[in-house]
Write a protein that holds these residues in place. Structure first.
Motif, mmCIF file in Angstrom:
data_model
loop_
_atom_site.group_PDB
_atom_site.id
_atom_site.type_symbol
_atom_site.label_atom_id
_atom_site.label_comp_id
_atom_site.label_asym_id
_atom_site.label_seq_id
_atom_site.Cartn_x
_atom_site.Cartn_y
_atom_site.Cartn_z
ATOM 1 N N ARG A 15 0.808 -1.223 0.000
ATOM 2 C CA ARG A 15 0.000 0.000 0.000
ATOM 3 C C ARG A 15 0.840 1.271 0.000
ATOM 4 N N MET A 16 2.145 1.141 0.250
ATOM 5 C CA MET A 16 3.005 2.305 0.223
ATOM 6 C C MET A 16 3.365 2.693 -1.205
ATOM 7 N N LYS A 22 8.754 -0.424 3.276
ATOM 8 C CA LYS A 22 8.468 0.845 3.959
ATOM 9 C C LYS A 22 9.238 0.942 5.272
ATOM 10 N N THR A 207 1.556 3.138 6.884
ATOM 11 C CA THR A 207 0.910 2.338 5.840
ATOM 12 C C THR A 207 0.930 3.043 4.490
ATOM 13 N N THR A 208 0.670 4.344 4.487
ATOM 14 C CA THR A 208 0.664 5.130 3.261
ATOM 15 C C THR A 208 1.645 6.301 3.396
ATOM 16 N N LYS A 209 1.899 6.986 2.289
ATOM 17 C CA LYS A 209 2.866 8.081 2.303
ATOM 18 C C LYS A 209 2.449 9.213 3.227
#
Length: 225
Positions: A15-16, A22, A207-209
């Motif tokens: 998801r990254m 990550k 999890t995400t940017k």
């Protein structure tokens, strides 16, 4: 008392949207995985630290932890397999602490709070009250019902278990090729009971940017950056 901390670091980071783990992203000059592991080093209630790692990240993890008292264990295809590998490599312990490598902002206060709850109940996890209302939906996205928010909690890590009750549960999951999104669910599947201990809204999972930006802001508010 002998306690082992397992840091789950073998996720695939899909998801990254990056071409590397990550956990190797640096936030304020230190990688995510190093911040997560550092929280458990030199704490008087932790005697052994084991980090699970993907094969393709092993060389980089070895560089990061070459001067630290950390053991690296190959991860599996799932989180459950990775935790099984770590639990199998662990020495006989009184309690096992399992923490997401992607939660680099966990504080000692949270670790101690969950441990105290585990000493009382046998199994505990960090968690926080929900801020948002949650809806059950069907396959078409239609709202089916609304569970009462006060009965729900957002579960975090660390999750702490008596080792002699958790180990049979993880061994059973491995034998039966079961997978779980967290280790409380695994423990519950074998009849175990887990309790919520006070977590922190700052104990975020990368999890995400956008989570990287939030993590930097939290570290700045703590005066770390």
């Amino acid at each position: 008392m002998f306690n082992t901390a397992v840091i789950a670091g073998a996720g695939n980071s899909t998801r990254m949207g990056l071409n590397k783990s990550k956990l190797l992203i640096e936030i304020g000059g230190m990688s995510v995985i190093e911040r997560s592991v550092r929280a458990f080093l030199n704490i008087d209630i932790i005697n052994d630290v084991i980090v699970t790692c993907r094969g393709e990240d092993m060389a980089e993890f070895k560089k990061i932890f070459r001067s630290k008292n950390v053991r690296l264990v190959p991860g599996g295809a799932t989180r459950t397999e990775s935790v099984y590998n770590a639990a199998s490599a662990a020495a006989e312990s009184d309690y096992i602490f399992i923490h997401d490598g992607a939660r680099p902002l966990v504080e000692k206060e949270t670790i101690y709070t969950v441990y105290e709850a585990a000493l009382k109940y046998g199994a505990a996890t960090a968690g926080t009250p929900l801020k948002d209302t949650v809806k059950f939906i069907d396959e078409e996205g239609k709202i089916v019902n609304t569970p009462p928010r006060e009965k729900l909690a957002a579960v975090q890590t660390p999750q702490v278990f008596k080792f002699d009750t958790f180990k049979p549960a993880i061994e059973k999951a491995a034998r039966e090729n079961q997978t779980f999104t967290d280790d409380c669910a695994l423990f519950e599947s074998c009849g175990g009971q887990c309790y919520i201990a006070a977590g922190s809204y700052e104990n975020i999972k990368i999890t995400t940017k956008s989570d990287i930006l939030l993590a930097k802001a939290i570290l700045e508010s703590r005066g770390v950056l």
